[in-house]
Write a protein that holds these residues in place. Structure first.
Motif, PDB file in Angstrom:
ATOM      1  N   THR A  20      33.894  -8.157 -26.271  1.00 45.94           N
ATOM      2  CA  THR A  20      34.786  -8.375 -24.795  1.00 45.94           C
ATOM      3  C   THR A  20      36.206  -7.402 -24.549  1.00 45.94           C
ATOM      4  O   THR A  20      35.393  -6.764 -23.800  1.00 45.94           O
ATOM      5  CB  THR A  20      34.678  -9.631 -24.135  1.00 45.94           C
ATOM      6  N   LEU A  21      36.958  -7.940 -25.241  1.00 38.31           N
ATOM      7  CA  LEU A  21      38.143  -6.714 -25.126  1.00 38.31           C
ATOM      8  C   LEU A  21      37.674  -5.276 -25.401  1.00 38.31           C
ATOM      9  O   LEU A  21      38.365  -4.704 -24.812  1.00 38.31           O
ATOM     10  CB  LEU A  21      39.124  -7.507 -26.301  1.00 38.31           C
ATOM     11  N   THR A  22      37.352  -4.839 -26.437  1.00 36.50           N
ATOM     12  CA  THR A  22      36.665  -3.309 -26.220  1.00 36.50           C
ATOM     13  C   THR A  22      35.995  -2.972 -25.075  1.00 36.50           C
ATOM     14  O   THR A  22      36.532  -2.106 -24.418  1.00 36.50           O
ATOM     15  CB  THR A  22      35.900  -3.050 -27.545  1.00 36.50           C
ATOM     16  N   ILE A  23      36.000  -3.920 -24.074  1.00 33.66           N
ATOM     17  CA  ILE A  23      34.617  -3.431 -22.995  1.00 33.66           C
ATOM     18  C   ILE A  23      35.994  -3.190 -22.321  1.00 33.66           C
ATOM     19  O   ILE A  23      35.975  -2.054 -21.472  1.00 33.66           O
ATOM     20  CB  ILE A  23      33.812  -3.988 -23.376  1.00 33.66           C
ATOM     21  N   LEU A  24      36.371  -4.354 -22.611  1.00 33.70           N
ATOM     22  CA  LEU A  24      37.359  -4.428 -20.409  1.00 33.70           C
ATOM     23  C   LEU A  24      38.378  -3.349 -21.176  1.00 33.70           C
ATOM     24  O   LEU A  24      39.644  -3.033 -20.305  1.00 33.70           O
ATOM     25  CB  LEU A  24      38.009  -6.029 -20.738  1.00 33.70           C
ATOM     26  N   THR A  25      38.915  -3.143 -22.120  1.00 29.80           N
ATOM     27  CA  THR A  25      40.081  -1.742 -22.971  1.00 29.80           C
ATOM     28  C   THR A  25      39.550  -0.826 -22.609  1.00 29.80           C
ATOM     29  O   THR A  25      40.233  -0.096 -21.463  1.00 29.80           O
ATOM     30  CB  THR A  25      40.265  -2.046 -23.769  1.00 29.80           C
ATOM     31  N   THR A  26      38.462  -0.329 -22.622  1.00 32.25           N
ATOM     32  CA  THR A  26      37.527   0.767 -22.078  1.00 32.25           C
ATOM     33  C   THR A  26      37.748   0.174 -20.724  1.00 32.25           C
ATOM     34  O   THR A  26      37.972   2.174 -19.925  1.00 32.25           O
ATOM     35  CB  THR A  26      36.559   0.860 -22.345  1.00 32.25           C
ATOM     36  N   LEU A  27      37.648  -0.164 -19.664  1.00 31.18           N
ATOM     37  CA  LEU A  27      36.875  -0.382 -18.351  1.00 31.18           C
ATOM     38  C   LEU A  27      38.618  -0.757 -17.851  1.00 31.18           C
ATOM     39  O   LEU A  27      38.755   0.423 -17.208  1.00 31.18           O
ATOM     40  CB  LEU A  27      36.586  -1.859 -17.691  1.00 31.18           C
ATOM     41  N   MET A  28      39.716  -1.004 -18.059  1.00 28.89           N
ATOM     42  CA  MET A  28      41.040  -1.150 -17.879  1.00 28.89           C
ATOM     43  C   MET A  28      41.618   0.673 -17.929  1.00 28.89           C
ATOM     44  O   MET A  28      42.063   1.286 -17.072  1.00 28.89           O
ATOM     45  CB  MET A  28      41.782  -1.842 -18.835  1.00 28.89           C
ATOM     46  N   LYS A  29      41.497   1.946 -18.643  1.00 27.52           N
ATOM     47  CA  LYS A  29      41.902   2.227 -19.438  1.00 27.52           C
ATOM     48  C   LYS A  29      41.257   3.445 -17.777  1.00 27.52           C
ATOM     49  O   LYS A  29      42.175   4.508 -18.112  1.00 27.52           O
ATOM     50  CB  LYS A  29      41.452   3.033 -21.069  1.00 27.52           C
ATOM     51  N   ALA A  30      40.022   3.560 -17.819  1.00 26.14           N
ATOM     52  CA  ALA A  30      39.123   3.998 -16.987  1.00 26.14           C
ATOM     53  C   ALA A  30      39.665   3.775 -15.432  1.00 26.14           C
ATOM     54  O   ALA A  30      39.579   4.620 -14.187  1.00 26.14           O
ATOM     55  CB  ALA A  30      38.240   4.140 -17.395  1.00 26.14           C
ATOM     56  N   GLY A  31      40.466   2.447 -15.073  1.00 25.64           N
ATOM     57  CA  GLY A  31      41.071   2.614 -13.931  1.00 25.64           C
ATOM     58  C   GLY A  31      40.116   1.787 -13.475  1.00 25.64           C
ATOM     59  O   GLY A  31      40.273   1.676 -11.828  1.00 25.64           O
ATOM     60  N   TYR A  32      38.995   1.576 -13.603  1.00 24.63           N
ATOM     61  CA  TYR A  32      37.610   0.346 -12.977  1.00 24.63           C
ATOM     62  C   TYR A  32      37.843  -0.812 -12.023  1.00 24.63           C
ATOM     63  O   TYR A  32      37.829  -0.854 -10.510  1.00 24.63           O
ATOM     64  CB  TYR A  32      36.435   0.351 -14.232  1.00 24.63           C
ATOM     65  N   TYR A  33      39.396  -1.056 -12.151  1.00 24.55           N
ATOM     66  CA  TYR A  33      39.823  -2.529 -11.979  1.00 24.55           C
ATOM     67  C   TYR A  33      40.579  -1.921 -11.283  1.00 24.55           C
ATOM     68  O   TYR A  33      41.039  -3.038 -10.388  1.00 24.55           O
ATOM     69  CB  TYR A  33      40.373  -3.952 -12.895  1.00 24.55           C
ATOM     70  N   ASN A  34      41.425  -0.689 -10.715  1.00 29.23           N
ATOM     71  CA  ASN A  34      42.157  -0.412  -9.630  1.00 29.23           C
ATOM     72  C   ASN A  34      41.934  -0.963  -8.289  1.00 29.23           C
ATOM     73  O   ASN A  34      41.323  -0.671  -8.088  1.00 29.23           O
ATOM     74  CB  ASN A  34      42.896   0.717 -10.225  1.00 29.23           C
ATOM     75  N   LYS A  35      43.146  -1.127  -7.543  1.00 30.79           N
ATOM     76  CA  LYS A  35      42.555  -1.819  -5.865  1.00 30.79           C
ATOM     77  C   LYS A  35      41.609  -2.277  -5.788  1.00 30.79           C
ATOM     78  O   LYS A  35      40.726  -1.478  -4.931  1.00 30.79           O
ATOM     79  CB  LYS A  35      42.176   0.213  -5.223  1.00 30.79           C
ATOM     80  N   THR A  36      40.687  -3.280  -6.409  1.00 29.38           N
ATOM     81  CA  THR A  36      40.153  -4.298  -6.119  1.00 29.38           C
ATOM     82  C   THR A  36      40.819  -5.731  -6.308  1.00 29.38           C
ATOM     83  O   THR A  36      42.154  -5.856  -6.107  1.00 29.38           O
ATOM     84  CB  THR A  36      39.105  -4.285  -7.344  1.00 29.38           C
ATOM     85  N   PHE A  37      40.000  -6.085  -5.637  1.00 32.48           N
ATOM     86  CA  PHE A  37      39.758  -7.541  -5.125  1.00 32.48           C
ATOM     87  C   PHE A  37      39.553  -9.029  -6.034  1.00 32.48           C
ATOM     88  O   PHE A  37      38.179  -8.620  -6.507  1.00 32.48           O
ATOM     89  CB  PHE A  37      39.467  -7.674  -3.452  1.00 32.48           C
ATOM     90  N   CYS A  38      40.238  -9.401  -5.870  1.00 32.19           N
ATOM     91  CA  CYS A  38      40.054 -10.947  -6.625  1.00 32.19           C
ATOM     92  C   CYS A  38      38.864 -11.723  -5.710  1.00 32.19           C
ATOM     93  O   CYS A  38      39.744 -12.126  -3.794  1.00 32.19           O
ATOM     94  CB  CYS A  38      40.699 -11.905  -6.613  1.00 32.19           C
ATOM     95  N   HIS A  39      37.782 -11.515  -5.288  1.00 29.09           N
ATOM     96  CA  HIS A  39      36.735 -12.049  -4.073  1.00 29.09           C
ATOM     97  C   HIS A  39      36.665 -13.696  -4.258  1.00 29.09           C
ATOM     98  O   HIS A  39      35.723 -13.824  -2.961  1.00 29.09           O
ATOM     99  CB  HIS A  39      35.699 -10.877  -4.400  1.00 29.09           C
ATOM    100  N   ARG A  40      36.335 -14.451  -5.274  1.00 27.84           N
ATOM    101  CA  ARG A  40      36.198 -15.702  -5.167  1.00 27.84           C
ATOM    102  C   ARG A  40      37.428 -16.404  -5.824  1.00 27.84           C
ATOM    103  O   ARG A  40      37.251 -16.130  -6.774  1.00 27.84           O
ATOM    104  CB  ARG A  40      34.792 -15.314  -5.551  1.00 27.84           C
ATOM    105  N   LEU A  41      37.386 -17.909  -5.023  1.00 24.07           N
ATOM    106  CA  LEU A  41      38.269 -18.685  -5.297  1.00 24.07           C
ATOM    107  C   LEU A  41      37.029 -20.154  -5.185  1.00 24.07           C
ATOM    108  O   LEU A  41      36.416 -20.467  -4.068  1.00 24.07           O
ATOM    109  CB  LEU A  41      39.338 -18.926  -4.332  1.00 24.07           C
TER     110      LEU A  41
END
Length: 154
Positions: A20-41
């Motif tokens: 999980t953390l290998t994949i999340l790290t890859t997504l984070m480094k690629a900017g995948y999460y930049n400028k996204t909303f937390c959509h559900r509460l």
């Protein structure tokens, strides 16, 4: 996680959730999460803020899935306050979406736990205090919280 509401620091569980953390790290480094909303509460009977969907619809993903790991035991409050886990749509369907637990929560043991909030949980609780857009206990947060960027520190 730098948000429009402040910074949320998470201690990753590298040993317990390496895939999980290998994949999340890859997504984070690629900017995948930049400028996204937390959509559900969700404010009852579970207490989570869900983020990681670039479409902010709850159905966005990176285009691939991977296996579950580090699942908790079944039981009361098996997702305690501060835990960060993967959201999914069934066994072994992890993608990019994750949730931050802001109050002790009981769920089926189906969600990979990959970290714990070490500071900034007050930000999540602040978002939760305002409730859900349009009322109810599950939906888009009334207060907007957006991820500006995620920074990795080694």
């Amino acid at each position: 996680i730098t948000t429009n509401c402040g910074t949320i620091a998470i201690q990753p569980y590298y040993k317990e959730a390496p895939v999980t953390l290998t994949i999340l790290t890859t997504l984070m480094k690629a900017g995948y999460y930049n400028k996204t909303f937390c959509h559900r509460l969700t404010t009852s009977p579970i207490y989570v803020l869900q983020c990681g969907d670039p479409t902010a619809t709850g159905s966005g993903d990176p285009g691939f899935r991977y296996r579950d790991e580090n699942l908790p035991a079944k039981g009361a409050d098996n997702y305690p306050e501060g835990i960060v886990a993967m959201a999914n749509s069934g066994p072994n369907t992890n993608g990019s979406q994750f949730f931050i637990v802001y109050g002790d929560t009981t769920l089926g043991p189906n969600y990979t736990i990959w970290g714990k909030v070490t500071s900034g949980l007050d930000i999540v609780k602040y978002i939760a205090q305002s409730g859900i857009r349009g009322g109810g206990s599950d939906g888009q947060p009334l207060r907007t919280i957006a991820i500006d960027r995620i920074t990795l520190r080694y």
